[in-house]
Design a protein around this motif. Structure first.
Motif, short mmCIF file in Angstrom:
data_model
loop_
_atom_site.label_atom_id
_atom_site.label_comp_id
_atom_site.label_asym_id
_atom_site.label_seq_id
_atom_site.Cartn_x
_atom_site.Cartn_y
_atom_site.Cartn_z
N PHE A 93 0.99 -1.67 -0.22
CA PHE A 93 0.16 -0.04 0.18
C PHE A 93 0.79 1.27 -0.03
N ASN A 94 2.53 1.04 -0.03
CA ASN A 94 2.63 2.55 0.27
C ASN A 94 2.73 3.36 1.22
N ASP A 95 2.23 2.76 2.56
CA ASP A 95 1.96 3.50 2.94
C ASP A 95 2.29 3.45 4.67
N ARG A 96 3.08 3.75 5.46
CA ARG A 96 3.64 3.63 6.56
C ARG A 96 2.34 3.79 8.23
N LYS A 97 1.73 4.33 8.04
CA LYS A 97 0.38 4.58 8.61
C LYS A 97 -0.32 3.08 8.77
N LYS A 98 -0.67 2.61 7.57
CA LYS A 98 -1.14 2.15 7.15
C LYS A 98 0.03 0.23 7.42
N ALA A 99 0.89 0.24 7.30
CA ALA A 99 1.88 -0.29 8.18
C ALA A 99 2.56 -1.06 9.68
N PHE A 100 1.93 0.61 10.23
CA PHE A 100 1.91 0.85 11.49
C PHE A 100 0.73 0.45 12.14
N VAL A 101 -0.31 0.22 11.48
CA VAL A 101 -2.07 0.03 11.82
C VAL A 101 -1.84 -1.87 12.23
N ALA A 102 -1.32 -2.11 10.88
CA ALA A 102 -1.29 -3.70 10.62
C ALA A 102 -0.92 -3.97 12.05
N SER A 103 0.84 -3.50 12.43
CA SER A 103 1.69 -4.40 13.45
C SER A 103 0.57 -4.18 14.77
N VAL A 104 -0.10 -2.97 15.00
CA VAL A 104 -0.81 -2.84 16.33
C VAL A 104 -1.80 -4.08 15.61
N VAL A 105 -2.93 -4.17 14.98
CA VAL A 105 -3.42 -4.76 14.42
C VAL A 105 -2.83 -6.51 15.30
N LEU A 106 -2.04 -6.63 14.59
CA LEU A 106 -1.20 -8.06 15.29
C LEU A 106 -1.10 -7.88 16.45
N ALA A 107 -0.56 -7.02 17.46
CA ALA A 107 -0.44 -7.13 18.31
C ALA A 107 -1.79 -7.58 19.45
N SER A 108 -2.78 -6.83 18.86
CA SER A 108 -3.80 -6.12 19.85
C SER A 108 -5.09 -7.79 19.26
N ALA A 109 -4.81 -8.25 18.51
CA ALA A 109 -5.30 -9.68 18.00
C ALA A 109 -5.13 -11.48 19.32
N THR A 110 -3.45 -11.13 19.16
CA THR A 110 -2.97 -11.81 20.42
C THR A 110 -3.67 -11.79 21.62
N ILE A 111 -3.66 -10.05 22.35
CA ILE A 111 -4.25 -10.27 23.26
C ILE A 111 -5.51 -10.67 23.92
N PHE A 112 -6.55 -10.46 22.12
CA PHE A 112 -8.21 -10.45 22.00
C PHE A 112 -8.19 -12.17 21.95
N GLY A 113 -6.92 -12.88 21.30
CA GLY A 113 -7.59 -13.98 21.27
C GLY A 113 -7.17 -14.52 22.89
N GLY A 114 -6.38 -14.44 23.67
CA GLY A 114 -5.83 -15.00 25.37
C GLY A 114 -6.93 -13.95 25.83
N ALA A 115 -7.61 -12.79 25.79
CA ALA A 115 -8.31 -13.14 26.72
C ALA A 115 -9.60 -13.13 26.96
N LEU A 116 -10.59 -13.38 25.41
CA LEU A 116 -10.77 -14.65 25.38
C LEU A 116 -11.42 -16.39 25.63
N VAL A 117 -9.93 -16.47 25.30
CA VAL A 117 -9.90 -18.30 26.13
C VAL A 117 -10.06 -17.48 28.02
N TRP A 118 -9.87 -17.06 28.17
CA TRP A 118 -9.57 -16.42 30.04
C TRP A 118 -10.95 -15.83 30.13
N GLY A 119 -11.28 -14.85 29.17
CA GLY A 119 -12.83 -15.24 29.83
C GLY A 119 -14.07 -16.14 29.85
N LEU A 120 -13.62 -17.14 28.79
CA LEU A 120 -14.77 -18.03 29.00
C LEU A 120 -14.12 -19.53 29.95
#
Length: 190
Positions: A93-120
Motif C-alpha cells: 500500500f506504500n503507506d507507513r500509517k497502514k503498516a503501523f496499524v497492521a502491526s498494532v492489529v496483530l498485537a491486539s489480535a494476540t491480546i484478544f485471543g488470550g482474553a477470550l480464552v481467559w474469559g470463557l
C-alpha cells in the motif's frame, strides 16, 4: 479430534476460502496482486496472532510449564511477525500509517485471543464443551495449526534447499524445544 480440527480449518481457509500465498520459490506473480497479497497476508497473520493469544492463555490454564513454553515461543516470533506484516503492508500500500496499524492489529489480535480464552475459562460461560475444558480445546485446536504450517510451508522449503544446514536447523529447533521443556521442569515452573 481438536488437533485434527485445527489442521483442517487452516487447510480449508488456505485452500478453499482464500488463496494460499507463498513468497519465495513458489510465488506465482501473475496471481499475486500487491494489494490483494498484502490484504491476504494481513488477514492470515491476524488469525495466526489471535491463536497465539489463545495458545498462551490456554497453555497457562493447562499448566505453568506449558504456558511458559508457549509464551516464550510466541514471544520469540512476535518481533519478526510485526516486521513481516509491516513490510508486506508497506510494500502493498506504500503507506507507513497502514503498516503501523497492521502491526498494532496483530498485537491486539494476540491480546484478544488470550482474553477470550481467559474469559470463557473463568466466567463459567463456555468453560466446558462436551466435557472438555475450553482451554484444552483451544490449545489442541491451535496445536493443529502447527503441523499444517510445518508440512506445507516449512518442510517443503527445507527439502528444496541445497544447503544441508537447513535440515540441521529443523532438528536443532526440536532439540532446543525439548531442552527448554526440561529446564522449565527442573526450575519448577510446572
Amino acid at each position: 479430534m481438536y488437533i485434527l480440527t485445527g489442521f483442517l480449518v487452516l487447510f480449508a481457509f488456505q485452500r478453499i476460502l482464500t488463496t494460499h500465498f507463498h513468497f519465495g520459490y513458489e510465488t506465482d506473480k501473475e496471481k499475486l496482486n500487491k494489494k490483494t497479497g498484502g490484504l491476504g497476508a494481513f488477514i492470515g497473520m491476524t488469525i495466526h496472532s489471535f491463536f497465539d493469544g489463545v495458545s498462551i492463555v490456554a497453555g497457562f490454564e493447562v499448566s505453568g510449564e506449558l504456558g511458559f513454553l508457549v509464551f516464550a515461543a510466541v514471544l520469540l516470533h512476535k518481533v519478526p511477525d510485526g516486521l513481516t506484516i509491516s513490510s508486506i503492508v508497506l510494500a502493498a500500500f506504500n503507506d507507513r500509517k497502514k503498516a503501523f496499524v497492521a502491526s498494532v492489529v496483530l498485537a491486539s489480535a494476540t491480546i484478544f485471543g488470550g482474553a477470550l480464552v481467559w474469559g470463557l475459562s473463568h466466567t463459567g460461560f463456555g468453560a466446558e464443551v462436551l466435557g472438555e475444558s475450553f482451554a484444552r480445546i483451544g490449545l489442541s485446536f491451535s496445536a493443529g495449526v502447527f503441523p499444517y504450517v510445518a508440512a506445507t510451508d516449512l518442510l517443503p522449503v527445507v527439502n528444496q534447499s541445497e544447503n544441508r544446514k537447513a535440515g540441521l536447523y529443523v532438528l536443532l529447533g526440536v532439540a532446543v524445544f525439548y531442552a527448554a521443556s526440561w529446564v522449565v521442569g527442573v526450575v519448577g515452573l510446572e
